[in-house]
Design an enzyme around this catalytic site. Structure first.
Site, PDB file in Angstrom:
ATOM      1  N   TYR A  97      38.737  14.403  19.838  1.00 25.52           N
ATOM      2  CA  TYR A  97      40.177  14.644  19.787  1.00 25.52           C
ATOM      3  C   TYR A  97      40.815  14.210  18.464  1.00 25.52           C
ATOM      4  O   TYR A  97      41.663  14.933  17.924  1.00 25.52           O
ATOM      5  CB  TYR A  97      40.871  13.981  20.975  1.00 25.52           C
ATOM      6  CG  TYR A  97      40.855  14.844  22.216  1.00 25.52           C
ATOM      7  CD1 TYR A  97      41.866  15.759  22.464  1.00 25.52           C
ATOM      8  CD2 TYR A  97      39.803  14.754  23.131  1.00 25.52           C
ATOM      9  CE1 TYR A  97      41.850  16.563  23.599  1.00 25.52           C
ATOM     10  CE2 TYR A  97      39.774  15.556  24.265  1.00 25.52           C
ATOM     11  CZ  TYR A  97      40.803  16.456  24.491  1.00 25.52           C
ATOM     12  OH  TYR A  97      40.777  17.259  25.603  1.00 25.52           O
ATOM     13  N   GLU A 139      39.994  15.012  31.945  1.00 25.56           N
ATOM     14  CA  GLU A 139      38.573  15.326  31.768  1.00 25.56           C
ATOM     15  C   GLU A 139      37.686  14.183  32.246  1.00 25.56           C
ATOM     16  O   GLU A 139      36.608  14.423  32.805  1.00 25.56           O
ATOM     17  CB  GLU A 139      38.313  15.666  30.300  1.00 25.56           C
ATOM     18  CG  GLU A 139      38.926  17.007  29.902  1.00 25.56           C
ATOM     19  CD  GLU A 139      39.260  17.132  28.433  1.00 25.56           C
ATOM     20  OE1 GLU A 139      38.656  16.391  27.620  1.00 25.56           O
ATOM     21  OE2 GLU A 139      40.134  17.950  28.092  1.00 25.56           O
ATOM     22  N   TYR A 187      32.649  28.182  37.574  1.00 28.97           N
ATOM     23  CA  TYR A 187      31.768  28.710  36.534  1.00 28.97           C
ATOM     24  C   TYR A 187      30.948  27.586  35.920  1.00 28.97           C
ATOM     25  O   TYR A 187      31.198  26.395  36.147  1.00 28.97           O
ATOM     26  CB  TYR A 187      32.596  29.395  35.436  1.00 28.97           C
ATOM     27  CG  TYR A 187      33.682  28.517  34.849  1.00 28.97           C
ATOM     28  CD1 TYR A 187      33.410  27.558  33.872  1.00 28.97           C
ATOM     29  CD2 TYR A 187      35.005  28.646  35.275  1.00 28.97           C
ATOM     30  CE1 TYR A 187      34.398  26.757  33.350  1.00 28.97           C
ATOM     31  CE2 TYR A 187      36.008  27.851  34.767  1.00 28.97           C
ATOM     32  CZ  TYR A 187      35.709  26.905  33.801  1.00 28.97           C
ATOM     33  OH  TYR A 187      36.693  26.094  33.289  1.00 28.97           O
ATOM     34  N   ARG A 203      28.748  29.809  26.454  1.00 28.56           N
ATOM     35  CA  ARG A 203      29.556  30.835  27.095  1.00 28.56           C
ATOM     36  C   ARG A 203      29.701  30.471  28.564  1.00 28.56           C
ATOM     37  O   ARG A 203      28.764  29.971  29.187  1.00 28.56           O
ATOM     38  CB  ARG A 203      28.920  32.229  26.970  1.00 28.56           C
ATOM     39  CG  ARG A 203      28.900  32.771  25.575  1.00 28.56           C
ATOM     40  CD  ARG A 203      30.273  33.065  25.004  1.00 28.56           C
ATOM     41  NE  ARG A 203      30.173  33.695  23.691  1.00 28.56           N
ATOM     42  CZ  ARG A 203      30.099  33.032  22.543  1.00 28.56           C
ATOM     43  NH1 ARG A 203      30.084  31.702  22.539  1.00 28.56           N
ATOM     44  NH2 ARG A 203      30.017  33.680  21.393  1.00 28.56           N
ATOM     45  N   ILE A 275      34.397  41.006  39.144  1.00 34.68           N
ATOM     46  CA  ILE A 275      33.909  41.008  40.518  1.00 34.68           C
ATOM     47  C   ILE A 275      33.124  39.741  40.853  1.00 34.68           C
ATOM     48  O   ILE A 275      32.990  39.374  42.031  1.00 34.68           O
ATOM     49  CB  ILE A 275      33.022  42.255  40.762  1.00 34.68           C
ATOM     50  CG1 ILE A 275      32.812  42.489  42.265  1.00 34.68           C
ATOM     51  CG2 ILE A 275      31.682  42.142  40.025  1.00 34.68           C
ATOM     52  CD1 ILE A 275      32.091  43.796  42.575  1.00 34.68           C
ATOM     53  N   PRO A 277      33.442  36.270  40.653  1.00 34.74           N
ATOM     54  CA  PRO A 277      33.955  35.224  41.544  1.00 34.74           C
ATOM     55  C   PRO A 277      34.288  35.745  42.927  1.00 34.74           C
ATOM     56  O   PRO A 277      34.184  35.008  43.919  1.00 34.74           O
ATOM     57  CB  PRO A 277      35.217  34.722  40.816  1.00 34.74           C
ATOM     58  CG  PRO A 277      35.622  35.839  39.935  1.00 34.74           C
ATOM     59  CD  PRO A 277      34.345  36.503  39.517  1.00 34.74           C
ATOM     60  N   GLY A 395      37.772  35.499  29.062  1.00 32.44           N
ATOM     61  CA  GLY A 395      38.117  35.510  27.652  1.00 32.44           C
ATOM     62  C   GLY A 395      39.222  34.502  27.374  1.00 32.44           C
ATOM     63  O   GLY A 395      39.471  33.575  28.126  1.00 32.44           O
TER      64      GLY A 395
END
Length: 400
Positions: A97, A139, A187, A203, A275, A277, A395
């Site tokens: 940070y 976090e 994810y 990614r 599609i 999730p 994205g």
């Protein structure tokens, strides 16, 4: 947390119009400057999004939103949660940070020059320190709950083509350890070394199956090599990761998750690879034999790009509470109306109001930005409360 003074708040808020005008120039300069002084951070940030300028644009919007709401941080709650999950998935650490803050403040000063004085820069230093403290705290809580720290090696034990563009990879920990639980809709980050640019690239891919304790599954859309920027990691996954291959995977994160404890109807609306999730959510509801009314609505170009079609048909056949509606924007000669798809053209709620406008339903949306804007606008126009709509965009874009 040290509170900002009234003068500091006023100075930061007063710069919001300037950031609206020059924000992208500042953030582009910021990334360029930071990568020169700290090239190791190229391994953390999506370099394809740098090439397309989508990441600088997203950061500019976030900085503007922070400045405009500096006197009402509660308005940023959902944005902070979203960013914290993204950061935790990428293994962002507190020590990074100060590097970001130093280069962001320098970029503001170097781009705006005499238009920003030292007291205003001091106010922004305090504001950034406040934001960093908020994010680091959020976090830290996510890391404490995570199934593992950093990136963990997984082996691909199965690979399955879902459409001309999407391939699923089934993953198990290479150390033979247990597979973690996750919430449907979450994810993971997958990290690969990209030879063309000489750095690791992470990614984020949605977990596309129900939690089952046996494996994790991601379903990756190949981004065409002629696109600018190219889909570095998606092409590496499609062309370079076979059964037996090892991929580095982060612990599951993400706040776009299914409310599994509810009994109200569920409407799952997706476009393209959005599609994934929805498949996880529907698979989870089916696995628990949920009696909730479930409407699965999907839009894609045609049968060749339609992933999970046969799986969805099997779910519908087995569970009478589940219905499906599929739109093909541009059909092929071998696409069968009533079998492969239900409507030609773009998704149009007016044609399926009986399956979308359900009393007390919860709506889950995922897909490309233009698709998401259109669906959210249509739901709002139909009188659906915004509180009942949850959205996830792939994205670095945003709906509004």
């Amino acid at each position: 947390m040290t509170a900002l003074t009234a003068d500091q708040i006023a100075r930061v808020k007063a710069t919001a119009p300037v950031l609206a005008e020059h924000g992208v120039t500042i953030t582009q300069h910021f990334y360029k400057r930071m990568f020169i002084h700290h090239p190791e951070l190229k391994n953390v940030f999506n370099q394809a999004h740098q090439q397309s300028a989508s990441q600088p644009q997203a950061l500019a919007r976030a900085v503007y939103a922070y400045a405009a709401n500096i006197d009402n941080l509660g308005a940023l709650g959902s944005a902070v949660t979203h960013i914290a999950h993204k950061h935790a998935s990428l293994n962002i650490r507190p020590e990074q940070y100060p590097i970001v803050g130093e280069n962001l403040l320098a970029a503001i000063s170097e781009v705006l020059g005499d238009a920003v004085d030292e007291p205003t820069l001091d106010a922004w230093r305090a504001a950034y320190a406040q934001l960093a403290e908020i994010l680091i705290g959020a976090e830290k809580a996510l890391y404490a709950q995570a199934a593992w720290s950093g990136f963990r090696p997984f082996v691909v034990f199965r690979r399955e083509q879902e459409s001309d563009e999407i391939t699923s990879f089934y993953l198990k920990p290479s150390d033979g350890g247990p597979v973690c639980h996750f919430e449907p809709g979450q994810y993971v980050s997958v990290k690969r070394f990209v030879k063309e640019i000489g750095v690791d690239q992470p990614r984020q891919y949605t977990l596309s199956d129900a939690p089952n304790g046996q494996w994790l599954r991601i379903s990756v859309k190949r981004e065409r090599v002629q696109d600018m920027p190219p889909g570095y990691v998606s092409n590496l996954m499609h062309d370079g990761v076979e059964v037996g291959g090892i991929v580095e995977v982060s612990a599951p994160m993400g706040e776009f998750t299914l409310h599994r404890s509810k009994t109200t109807p569920v409407v799952l609306i997706s476009g393209g690879v959005g599609i994934t999730p929805m498949v996880s959510m529907l698979a989870s509801l089916a696995a628990q034999n949920s009696t909730r009314r479930i409407s699965f609505i999907h839009a894609c170009r045609n049968g060749r790009t339609h992933a999970f079609g046969r799986w969805l048909d099997a779910i519908v056949a087995k569970h009478p509470n589940v219905s499906r509606t599929v739109f093909y924007e541009k059909t092929h000669a071998d696409d069968r109306l009533g079998t492969d798809f239900d409507f030609a053209g773009r998704l149009d709620f007016a044609r399926i109001a009986d399956k979308t406008l359900l009393p007390d339903a919860d709506y889950y949306l995922c897909g490309p930005v233009p698709f998401m804007r259109a669906q959210q606008d249509a739901l709002m126009a139909a009188g659906v409360s915004k509180a009942r709509v949850r959205a996830e965009i792939y994205g670095s874009g945003e709906i509004a």
